[in-house]
Write an enzyme that holds these catalytic residues in place. Structure first.
Site, PDB file in Angstrom:
ATOM      1  CD  GLU A  41      -3.011  -0.518  -0.066  1.00 46.81           C
ATOM      2  OE1 GLU A  41      -3.321   0.672  -0.233  1.00 46.81           O
ATOM      3  OE2 GLU A  41      -3.380  -1.425  -0.840  1.00 46.81           O
ATOM      4  CB  CYS A 196     -13.422   4.088 -13.420  1.00 46.20           C
ATOM      5  SG  CYS A 196     -14.235   5.694 -13.353  1.00 46.20           S
ATOM      6  CB  CYS A 203     -18.534   4.263 -19.659  1.00 50.59           C
ATOM      7  SG  CYS A 203     -17.641   5.625 -18.907  1.00 50.59           S
ATOM      8  CB  CYS A 206     -18.303   0.538 -16.180  1.00 53.14           C
ATOM      9  SG  CYS A 206     -18.357   0.917 -14.435  1.00 53.14           S
ATOM     10  CB  CYS A 212     -22.133   5.854 -13.672  1.00 49.39           C
ATOM     11  SG  CYS A 212     -20.767   7.027 -13.729  1.00 49.39           S
TER      12      CYS A 212
HETATM   13  S1  SF4 Z   1     -19.640   4.219 -15.965  1.00 46.50           S
HETATM   14 FE1  SF4 Z   1     -18.988   5.671 -14.406  1.00 46.50          FE
HETATM   15  S2  SF4 Z   1     -17.898   4.463 -12.896  1.00 46.50           S
HETATM   16 FE2  SF4 Z   1     -18.068   3.224 -14.755  1.00 46.50          FE
HETATM   17  S3  SF4 Z   1     -16.191   3.604 -15.899  1.00 46.50           S
HETATM   18 FE3  SF4 Z   1     -17.702   5.057 -16.636  1.00 46.50          FE
HETATM   19  S4  SF4 Z   1     -17.398   6.869 -15.383  1.00 46.50           S
HETATM   20 FE4  SF4 Z   1     -16.374   5.192 -14.325  1.00 46.50          FE
END
Ligand code: SF4
Length: 351
Positions: A41, A196, A203, A206, A212
């Site tokens: 970390e 992200c 996206c 995602c 989002c």
């Molecule tokens: S949908 Fe939102 S959380 Fe997902 S990658 Fe795109 S910006 Fe990031």
């Protein structure tokens, strides 16, 4: 409550994604003891995973346990840190290891208060260590997680501002799952690092896309807000490159705190008259600058330093004066005790 469009919670989506795409084979994920997680970390702060891996492996080979680290000389630790930058991280690792050895009988604290009392361990790092090594339910908020949450909730503003940071912590706490905290913590870090991402968020892949807000607005890159621009002050100084007849350069160990603390660096002066006086007083010898080398520039978080290296050649007798603690005649590529400052490394890279 957090609005969800599919019935699944934020954490459930993240965990499902982790099952398929998360990183599960990083060196610190094998036998994730608090010590191994802690070192990873700290190294990962301000440094990418791919850069950290070889450093981590060398570090663990040399310092396999917290007691080995506590007992090691600081120079040895700084040497293993050389190239990672932000050396205060290495100095704090050493201090914290000694506290764990001396005040905790060699065992890491198992609660947030004890963990956060150690040097170099803030709330997010403490949460990550306890979550990843003990599966405790603590939120983390490193750079990757800040990005995911500020986009998901469309939190405008720079996360360095206390008000924005507090809001992000609230979201981070609010999304914690009831179980599988270690996986969730790793998943959030992985999502920020691989999906992200700062400039090209994926996206369409995602799992959080439906909820989002930044995606709905069509501008994920607008989040998180940028640090307000402030011109960095510029400073200049002279770096003295004293060269002896063997072609070795004189290095001076810097004081333990401050920039390049505890590292070997060139003797520095505010200007040429100060350097000339010092040479005269120390060696009783008038100096002749044999070369003015190209300026070395290094940017710190709070200022930019331009170092003008001036080479002065010395005869053996004068050179012998500079021996003993805190001084070193160094030849590029030879082994030394301790780490080199960025200026010295940059100089030897360029020559
Ligand atoms: S949908 Fe939102 S959380 Fe997902 S990658 Fe795109 S910006 Fe990031």
């Amino acid at each position: 409550m957090i609005p969800q469009t599919t019935g699944e919670t934020f954490a459930e989506k993240v965990l499902a994604w982790f099952g398929q795409h998360g990183r599960k084979d990083l060196p610190w994920q094998h036998a994730p003891t608090p010590y191994r997680v802690w070192v990873s970390e700290i190294m990962l702060q301000q440094t990418q995973v791919t850069t950290v891996i070889p450093y981590y492996q060398r570090f663990m080979q040399r310092f396999p346990a917290v007691r080995t680290l506590a007992d090691a000389p600081l120079d040895d630790i700084l040497q293993h840190w050389e190239g990672l930058g932000y050396y205060s991280r290495a100095r704090n690792l050493h201090k914290a290891a000694q506290i764990i050895r001396d005040q905790h009988d060699g065992q890491f604290p198992t609660d947030m208060t004890g963990m956060e009392a150690l040097p170099g361990i803030g709330r997010s790092t403490a949460g990550a260590i306890l979550s990843l090594s003990h599966d405790q339910a603590h939120a983390i908020l490193d750079g990757n997680v800040k990005r995911v949450l500020s986009r998901y909730h469309a939190v405008a503003g720079w996360p360095g501002e206390p008000r924005i940071l507090q809001q992000l912590w609230q979201y981070a706490e609010q999304h914690l799952p009831a179980t599988r905290n270690a996986d969730y913590t790793q998943a959030m870090m992985d999502m920020g690092a691989t999906l992200c991402t700062r400039s090209k968020p994926a996206c369409l892949l995602c799992p959080l896309q439906t909820g989002c807000k930044a995606f709905q607005q069509g501008k994920p890159q607008d989040y998180p807000g940028k640090r307000p621009k402030k011109d960095l002050p510029e400073k200049t100084a002279i770096a003295l490159l004293l060269r002896n007849p063997d072609g070795e350069i004189l290095l001076q160990k810097r004081p333990p705190s401050g920039i390049w603390g505890g590292l070997w660096s060139f003797p520095e002066f505010a200007g040429e008259p100060g350097m000339a006086d010092w040479l005269q007083q120390t060696c009783g010898q008038n100096h002749i600058i044999s070369q003015r080398l190209p300026t070395l520039t290094h940017t710190f978080s709070h200022y930019r330093l331009h170092l003008q290296p001036l080479q002065v050649d010395f005869d053996t007798q004068a050179a012998r004066i500079m021996e003993g603690d805190g001084w070193l005649w160094y030849k590029a590529g030879t082994k030394l005790n301790g780490g080199l400052s960025a200026a010295v490394r940059q100089f030897f890279r360029n020559t």
